[in-house]
Design a protein around this motif. Structure first.
Motif, mmCIF file in Angstrom:
data_model
loop_
_atom_site.group_PDB
_atom_site.id
_atom_site.type_symbol
_atom_site.label_atom_id
_atom_site.label_comp_id
_atom_site.label_asym_id
_atom_site.label_seq_id
_atom_site.Cartn_x
_atom_site.Cartn_y
_atom_site.Cartn_z
ATOM 1 N N LEU A 368 0.948 -1.186 -0.013
ATOM 2 C CA LEU A 368 -0.115 -0.063 -0.185
ATOM 3 C C LEU A 368 0.897 1.107 -0.130
ATOM 4 O O LEU A 368 0.824 2.114 1.002
ATOM 5 N N SER A 369 1.901 1.366 -0.946
ATOM 6 C CA SER A 369 2.780 2.339 -1.130
ATOM 7 C C SER A 369 2.124 3.669 -1.157
ATOM 8 O O SER A 369 2.895 4.730 -1.099
ATOM 9 N N THR A 370 0.976 3.943 -1.782
ATOM 10 C CA THR A 370 0.264 5.140 -2.040
ATOM 11 C C THR A 370 -0.541 5.778 -0.774
ATOM 12 O O THR A 370 -1.244 6.766 -1.060
ATOM 13 N N TYR A 371 -0.740 4.883 0.079
ATOM 14 C CA TYR A 371 -1.390 5.103 1.447
ATOM 15 C C TYR A 371 -0.430 5.818 2.515
ATOM 16 O O TYR A 371 0.627 5.995 2.329
ATOM 17 N N ASP A 372 -0.661 6.536 3.431
ATOM 18 C CA ASP A 372 -0.292 6.882 4.617
ATOM 19 C C ASP A 372 0.966 5.775 4.903
ATOM 20 O O ASP A 372 0.411 4.579 5.184
ATOM 21 N N ARG A 373 1.945 6.137 5.366
ATOM 22 C CA ARG A 373 2.874 4.980 5.877
ATOM 23 C C ARG A 373 2.402 4.386 7.183
ATOM 24 O O ARG A 373 2.762 3.144 7.446
ATOM 25 N N GLN A 374 1.764 5.143 7.863
ATOM 26 C CA GLN A 374 1.128 4.281 9.307
ATOM 27 C C GLN A 374 0.254 3.147 8.797
ATOM 28 O O GLN A 374 0.314 2.093 9.391
ATOM 29 N N ILE A 375 -0.545 3.451 7.691
ATOM 30 C CA ILE A 375 -1.367 2.386 7.200
ATOM 31 C C ILE A 375 -0.466 1.162 6.570
ATOM 32 O O ILE A 375 -0.995 0.231 6.893
ATOM 33 N N SER A 376 0.640 1.403 6.108
ATOM 34 C CA SER A 376 1.435 0.468 5.361
ATOM 35 C C SER A 376 1.867 -0.358 6.505
ATOM 36 O O SER A 376 1.935 -1.774 6.592
ATOM 37 N N LEU A 377 2.135 0.073 7.643
ATOM 38 C CA LEU A 377 2.988 -0.504 8.904
ATOM 39 C C LEU A 377 1.936 -1.241 9.620
ATOM 40 O O LEU A 377 2.067 -2.633 9.771
ATOM 41 N N TYR A 378 0.596 -1.017 9.626
ATOM 42 C CA TYR A 378 -0.251 -1.318 10.369
ATOM 43 C C TYR A 378 -0.975 -2.873 9.419
ATOM 44 O O TYR A 378 -1.139 -3.857 10.007
ATOM 45 N N GLY A 555 8.631 22.185 9.923
ATOM 46 C CA GLY A 555 9.991 21.610 9.716
ATOM 47 C C GLY A 555 10.189 20.010 9.956
ATOM 48 O O GLY A 555 10.997 19.584 9.404
ATOM 49 N N GLN A 556 9.130 19.470 10.816
ATOM 50 C CA GLN A 556 8.936 18.031 11.021
ATOM 51 C C GLN A 556 8.586 17.447 9.796
ATOM 52 O O GLN A 556 7.340 16.996 9.721
ATOM 53 N N LEU A 557 9.452 17.053 8.791
ATOM 54 C CA LEU A 557 8.683 16.852 7.611
ATOM 55 C C LEU A 557 8.431 15.085 7.468
ATOM 56 O O LEU A 557 7.564 14.903 6.509
ATOM 57 N N LEU A 558 9.178 14.509 8.061
ATOM 58 C CA LEU A 558 9.231 12.830 7.686
ATOM 59 C C LEU A 558 8.349 12.206 8.645
ATOM 60 O O LEU A 558 8.445 12.013 9.691
ATOM 61 N N GLY A 559 7.199 11.884 7.975
ATOM 62 C CA GLY A 559 6.122 10.910 8.762
ATOM 63 C C GLY A 559 5.564 11.342 9.905
ATOM 64 O O GLY A 559 5.110 10.516 10.516
ATOM 65 N N ARG A 560 5.045 12.715 9.808
ATOM 66 C CA ARG A 560 4.341 12.929 11.026
ATOM 67 C C ARG A 560 2.786 12.984 10.576
ATOM 68 O O ARG A 560 2.269 12.089 10.228
ATOM 69 N N ALA A 561 2.178 14.223 10.391
ATOM 70 C CA ALA A 561 0.576 14.116 10.166
ATOM 71 C C ALA A 561 0.322 13.774 8.899
ATOM 72 O O ALA A 561 -0.915 13.256 8.627
ATOM 73 N N LYS A 562 1.226 13.753 8.024
ATOM 74 C CA LYS A 562 0.921 13.609 6.407
ATOM 75 C C LYS A 562 2.258 12.673 5.928
ATOM 76 O O LYS A 562 3.385 12.903 6.276
ATOM 77 N N VAL A 648 -8.598 -0.516 6.322
ATOM 78 C CA VAL A 648 -7.894 0.771 6.563
ATOM 79 C C VAL A 648 -8.473 1.810 5.574
ATOM 80 O O VAL A 648 -8.776 1.624 4.629
ATOM 81 N N PHE A 649 -8.146 2.938 6.169
ATOM 82 C CA PHE A 649 -8.876 4.181 5.451
ATOM 83 C C PHE A 649 -7.682 5.352 5.548
ATOM 84 O O PHE A 649 -7.332 5.605 6.529
ATOM 85 N N ASP A 650 -7.456 6.060 4.312
ATOM 86 C CA ASP A 650 -6.404 7.140 4.323
ATOM 87 C C ASP A 650 -7.359 8.308 3.693
ATOM 88 O O ASP A 650 -7.669 8.596 2.747
ATOM 89 N N VAL A 651 -7.834 9.012 4.785
ATOM 90 C CA VAL A 651 -8.854 10.350 4.447
ATOM 91 C C VAL A 651 -8.006 11.713 4.761
ATOM 92 O O VAL A 651 -7.539 11.714 5.684
ATOM 93 N N PRO A 652 -8.081 12.364 3.674
ATOM 94 C CA PRO A 652 -7.724 13.690 3.633
ATOM 95 C C PRO A 652 -8.167 14.425 4.699
ATOM 96 O O PRO A 652 -9.341 14.597 5.003
ATOM 97 N N GLY A 655 -6.659 11.550 8.366
ATOM 98 C CA GLY A 655 -5.479 10.717 8.889
ATOM 99 C C GLY A 655 -5.846 9.462 8.586
ATOM 100 O O GLY A 655 -7.136 9.050 8.089
ATOM 101 N N PRO A 656 -5.240 8.674 8.909
ATOM 102 C CA PRO A 656 -5.223 7.115 8.883
ATOM 103 C C PRO A 656 -6.479 6.545 9.792
ATOM 104 O O PRO A 656 -6.395 6.905 11.090
ATOM 105 N N LEU A 657 -7.374 5.800 9.396
ATOM 106 C CA LEU A 657 -8.279 4.942 10.157
ATOM 107 C C LEU A 657 -8.092 3.425 10.011
ATOM 108 O O LEU A 657 -7.910 3.006 8.736
ATOM 109 N N THR A 658 -7.833 2.825 11.245
ATOM 110 C CA THR A 658 -7.614 1.464 11.104
ATOM 111 C C THR A 658 -8.454 0.524 12.087
ATOM 112 O O THR A 658 -9.023 1.044 12.966
ATOM 113 N N GLY A 659 -8.559 -0.960 11.856
ATOM 114 C CA GLY A 659 -8.907 -1.654 12.874
ATOM 115 C C GLY A 659 -10.563 -2.062 12.605
ATOM 116 O O GLY A 659 -10.825 -2.024 11.399
#
Length: 700
Positions: A368-378, A555-562, A648-652, A655-659
């Motif tokens: 799921l590389s086009t989804y949020d990274r948290q979704i991929s990990l989940y 400045g916190q660019l990598l892997g936070r809110a988006k 899993v949901f990736d909603v603009p 954020g990610p919804l899982t479970g």
């Protein structure tokens, strides 16, 4: 002695053909030779001979079709040696007693019947053999009163396809569209398929009839429908060549359809990337037929593995299932397959519970590389707990009978045996699009047809529009416009974004909008302002603007809110990063190089319906399209089922919804999204049936 007449078209093997005898072959009455007409095509070149008898004195018109004939029928009786196995079967009861006693009656009685119609009957279609498109004499059009431009002043709009874009267009058209346009829908598939639930059909969770809707249920009085496949398009004559599908069991019937406006939604085809063995040994996953084939294969593998005296290696091979592609389709196929085995098959085959294995082969380092990274990990965590193996950073090198060879990033080869291999990655250009692409200037995209922001195909002079997977909207690149601006060494590359009065010139007030600290460098906060401003004009900058704006302190660019946008343009930046004029230019160029086509979506069908009704689209270059904004894709989010009733949901902006909660929401959404209330009821009942009674594994 039969007279000779020149045939049309001539060929090198034969120049003349004997006319039929003067006695009518149907009623056995004597008629002048003028009552008959013969069309002959060389059997060496086309392996076919077509004969048509004109109306005889009995008031009947007979149409005959012969194939696999000898080169020349005998002069005394041209019909003596004909193979009549392919004659029509419309009215066998009209065969006369006299005809049954003729010398060729045994062929007629054993292998054929005669198609008969009253003399004044209107024949809408007459089947012909499939031949080269250039031989116009061998095609039959629909009845002229039906298919020719009727002179009513209403443009003829022909829609190709019955997928998401085409059926969304038909559904969005108002009931009174026939007052403005003559609409014809042409597709070889006479139903709409709800593809997101196709993996559920492949495992018996859903029945195939629950996710298909007949095309004619959408039409009403809006349009006519022809079940046919378009084999060629002539954009100069504005004409289509269409044929009844060969797989129906009928003789192929080809006809031509003229159009004023052509709307193409034919989609794409599977892409094997030229890998050896994919087409021969893998199961594709785009149609109901593919899903049914996989469903049968799963049952066959378990039944074969349960036979006595099956070696352990063979048993494990039969129960090894490989899915190539870690996108939403591949993930959902693996999830549904795991659910089917865990909840149903293991209860029926308890001795095989330790022998099966499901693997997903993915080129990237996560699914799921086009989804949020948290979704991929989940998703990876859910699969690990359920026993689905992820083979990441690997590509398929070849596929053989029962084994797939993969290569990782270290160029190390390994072989995975399989009982079934599902190919769920990659799409390629539809052959019809390739044919059309060669006839229109300015079409050079590798996978689809280029359109403007109103879905009009480039080079079509306003007569062809393209939607869905068949279309790629040509998006302007930021660097192309930046290079056209003035060169005053005042941060030119930011001018387009900060040009608040849209005069393509940057005054001092506008420069301050971007470079807020006047140091001729951009920090990340200033970059966020530029991206946000420029995204109104360059849509592909939108995701970068959203990403930058979503970060805490920017400045916190990598892997936070988006999740950082694909392409890596923002990788390596930190809170202290500052961009000079040249570095900002390199950043824009990198983003432009990663420009992706907008997703194929039903939104384009809705847009096309609005375009047709707001304006009068005639297909002529001088026709004006009024009150129509450019098509803008609105991303509403992405979803995927990951198994065990979880999704899993990736909603603009959410954020990610899982479970499990996301799983319930996913089932509700897929049920509600059906095109009709009928399908909503069927899908809901299938969810309930599967929960109460399990999946049906019968191989029927």
């Amino acid at each position: 002695m039969a007279t000779w007449t020149t045939i049309r078209p001539p060929c090198n093997n034969h120049a003349r053909q004997p006319q039929p005898p003067a006695t009518c072959i149907m009623c056995r009455q004597n008629h002048p030779a003028a009552w008959y007409e013969t069309q002959h095509r060389c059997a060496l070149e086309t392996n076919a001979l077509e004969l048509r008898a004109r109306p005889c004195g009995s008031g009947q018109a007979y149409y005959h079709r012969c194939k696999n004939t000898r080169l020349c029928p005998s002069e005394s009786n041209p019909f003596a040696d004909l193979d009549l196995s392919l004659l029509g079967t419309l009215a066998p009861d009209l065969l006369t007693e006299k005809m049954q006693t003729t010398r060729f009656s045994s062929q007629l009685k054993a292998r054929s019947a005669v198609a008969c119609r009253p003399r004044n009957a209107r024949v809408a279609l007459r089947p012909r053999a499939a031949v080269a498109v250039k031989d116009e004499a061998l095609y039959t059009e629909l009845d002229p009163s039906d298919m020719k431009r009727t002179g009513t002043g209403k443009p003829r709009v022909v829609v190709l396809g019955s997928g998401w874009a085409a059926m969304s267009l038909i559904k969005a058209l108002p009931k009174n569209v026939s007052e403005k346009y003559e609409v014809i829908l042409i597709s070889p598939r006479n139903y709409f398929l709800y593809t997101p639930l196709l993996p559920a059909v492949a495992t018996g969770t859903m029945e195939e009839r629950s996710i298909v809707e007949p095309v004619r249920n959408f039409l009403g009085n809006k349009a006519d429908y022809y079940e046919a496949i378009c084999s060629d398009i002539d954009p100069t004559k504005k004409e289509l060549v269409c044929c009844f599908p060969k797989d129906t069991g009928f003789v192929e019937a080809c006809f031509k359809v003229p159009y004023d406006v052509l709307i193409m939604g034919v989609g794409c085809v599977n892409n094997t990337f030229g890998i050896k063995g994919v087409a021969d040994y893998c199961t594709f996953f785009k149609s109901i037929e593919d899903a049914n084939k996989l469903r049968s294969r799963l049952t066959e593998c378990f039944e074969r593995a349960s036979l006595p005296d099956v070696p352990e290696a063979e048993r494990k091979k039969l129960l090894s299932f490989v899915i190539v592609g870690g996108g939403p389709t591949g993930v959902e196929v693996a999830a549904e397959m795991q659910d089917m085995i865990e909840y149903d098959l293991i209860k029926l085959y308890p001795k095989l519970k330790d022998d099966y294995k499901i693997r997903i082969v993915e080129l990237m380092d996560h699914v799921l590389s086009t989804y949020d990274r948290q979704i991929s990990l989940y998703t990876a965590g859910v699969f690990k707990r359920s026993g689905v193996e992820l083979v990441l950073n690997s590509r398929v090198a070849s596929v053989n009978d029962g084994e797939v060879t993969i290569v990782n990033k270290q160029n190390e080869e390994s072989i995975i045996p399989f009982g079934s291999c599902v190919w769920a990655t990659g799409v390629a250009m539809n052959p019809l699009l390739k044919t059309l692409q060669k006839k229109v200037e300015g079409q050079n995209h590798f996978r689809s047809l280029l359109t403007d922001d109103r879905l009009e195909m480039k080079g079509s002079n306003g007569s062809i529009f393209v939607m869905g997977d068949a279309a790629t909207i040509e998006q302007p690149k930021a660097m192309d416009y930046v290079e056209e601006l003035n060169n005053d060494n005042e941060l030119d590359l930011a001018e387009l974004a900060a040009d608040t009065n849209n005069d393509f010139e940057l005054d001092l007030a506008e420069l301050a909008v971007a470079d807020t600290n006047n140091d001729n460098e951009l920090d990340l906060a200033e970059l966020a302002v530029i991206m946000d401003k420029a995204s109104d004009r360059f849509l592909h900058l939108k995701e970068h603007a959203i990403f930058l704006k979503s970060q805490k302190g920017v400045g916190q660019l990598l892997g936070r809110a988006k999740k950082a946008p694909a392409g890596g343009a923002l990788d390596g930046m930190s809170q202290d990063t500052k961009l000079t004029k040249e570095e900002f230019g390199e950043l824009l160029a990198k983003i432009d190089n990663g420009l992706r086509a907008l997703p194929a979506t039903a939104q384009q069908g809705d847009f096309m319906a609005q375009l047709l009704m707001k304006s009068t689209v005639t297909g002529h270059p001088d026709s004006t399209i009024i009150n129509s904004d450019a098509f803008k894709y609105s991303h509403k989010g992405s979803a995927a089922y990951v198994g065990q009733d979880k999704a899993v949901f990736d909603v603009p902006n959410v954020g990610p919804l899982t479970g499990l909660g996301a799983g319930l929401l996913w089932k509700s959404f897929e049920t509600y999204s059906q095109f009709s209330f009928r399908n909503q009821c069927l899908v809901a009942s299938d969810w309930m049936r599967t929960k109460l009674f399990g999946r049906d594994i019968s191989r029927v």
